[in-house]
Design an enzyme around this catalytic site. Structure first.
Site, PDB file in Angstrom:
ATOM      1  N   ASP A 113      32.543  23.589  36.539  1.00  0.00           N
ATOM      2  CA  ASP A 113      31.466  24.441  36.056  1.00  0.00           C
ATOM      3  C   ASP A 113      31.959  25.764  35.500  1.00  0.00           C
ATOM      4  O   ASP A 113      31.414  26.282  34.538  1.00  0.00           O
ATOM      5  CB  ASP A 113      30.419  24.682  37.145  1.00  0.00           C
ATOM      6  CG  ASP A 113      31.007  25.242  38.438  1.00  0.00           C
ATOM      7  OD1 ASP A 113      32.252  25.325  38.575  1.00  0.00           O
ATOM      8  OD2 ASP A 113      30.222  25.582  39.333  1.00  0.00           O
ATOM      9  N   ASP A 116      37.002  30.922  36.610  1.00  0.00           N
ATOM     10  CA  ASP A 116      36.926  32.345  36.913  1.00  0.00           C
ATOM     11  C   ASP A 116      38.362  32.863  36.945  1.00  0.00           C
ATOM     12  O   ASP A 116      38.963  33.093  35.907  1.00  0.00           O
ATOM     13  CB  ASP A 116      36.170  32.574  38.219  1.00  0.00           C
ATOM     14  CG  ASP A 116      35.880  34.036  38.513  1.00  0.00           C
ATOM     15  OD1 ASP A 116      36.510  34.926  37.897  1.00  0.00           O
ATOM     16  OD2 ASP A 116      35.039  34.321  39.363  1.00  0.00           O
ATOM     17  N   LYS A 144      34.735  32.841  32.642  1.00  0.00           N
ATOM     18  CA  LYS A 144      34.369  34.232  32.885  1.00  0.00           C
ATOM     19  C   LYS A 144      35.271  35.153  32.066  1.00  0.00           C
ATOM     20  O   LYS A 144      36.485  34.948  31.988  1.00  0.00           O
ATOM     21  CB  LYS A 144      34.484  34.555  34.376  1.00  0.00           C
ATOM     22  CG  LYS A 144      33.688  35.776  34.762  1.00  0.00           C
ATOM     23  CD  LYS A 144      33.612  35.957  36.251  1.00  0.00           C
ATOM     24  CE  LYS A 144      32.422  35.227  36.821  1.00  0.00           C
ATOM     25  NZ  LYS A 144      32.175  35.603  38.229  1.00  0.00           N
TER      26      LYS A 144
END
Length: 189
Positions: A113, A116, A144
């Site tokens: 998903d 980061d 991100k």
């Protein structure tokens, strides 16, 4: 702030303190766009399609259907490795389920998903290579936007960027809630 069962903050409170940063239509368009280079890169092959649970579930299902529309067959499996366990910051990696499919001599597509900082994806990719996978690529629905990614990890296929804030929805959770929200939200503070 109200809590659910006096244990964790309520999703309604998080939504009241959030903004929608990616709508469902943009997610679906990004997934369709990602499918084309993936199908091209794996043409004539049947890669092991490893969904990283729980967060990648909505993304993985939609991406698999797009790949099927493009004629790419997949061998499905999943893994569950987490550093968060319902928290908002990561800790030590915990393996809850390893794939049952033999990876030796196979090409693997990890589906997650979010990328980061990359600690979990780096550890999972290294584990797949240790199992004998010949190639491990990463499809990340979101990445991100920051400069804190661990060296040696990046997504090969990226859906959309998200701000460097706590994000949830479309598979990503807020204290194990909100994974089924059809868009991605970011906390305001």
């Amino acid at each position: 702030m109200a809590t659910l069962g006096n244990r964790r903050p309520l999703l309604a409170d998080a939504l009241a303190n959030s903004e929608l940063v990616v709508e469902r239509a943009a997610l679906e368009a990004a997934i369709a766009a990602m499918a084309e280079p993936i199908a091209r890169d794996y043409a004539g092959e049947v890669p092991v399609y490893l969904t990283i649970m729980h967060g990648a579930l909505p993304f993985s299902g939609l991406l698999a259907l797009e790949l099927g529309e493009l004629g790419l067959d997949l061998e499905f499996d999943y893994l569950h490795a987490t550093r968060y366990r319902g928290e908002t910051s990561g800790g030590e990696l915990v393996w809850k389920h390893r794939p049952a499919t033999a990876l030796y001599g196979r090409r693997v597509l990890l589906v997650d998903d979010i990328l980061d900082e990359g600690h979990t994806l780096l550890a999972v990719r290294e584990w797949c290579l240790e199992q004998g996978a010949t190639d491990v690529r990463i499809a990340a629905m979101t990445v991100k936007q920051h400069d804190r990614c661990v060296p040696g990890i990046c997504a090969d296929y990226v859906g959309l960027p998200v701000p460097d804030r706590y994000v949830f929805g479309f598979g990503m959770d807020y204290h194990e809630q909100g994974r089924n929200l059809p868009g991605i939200y970011a906390l305001k503070d």
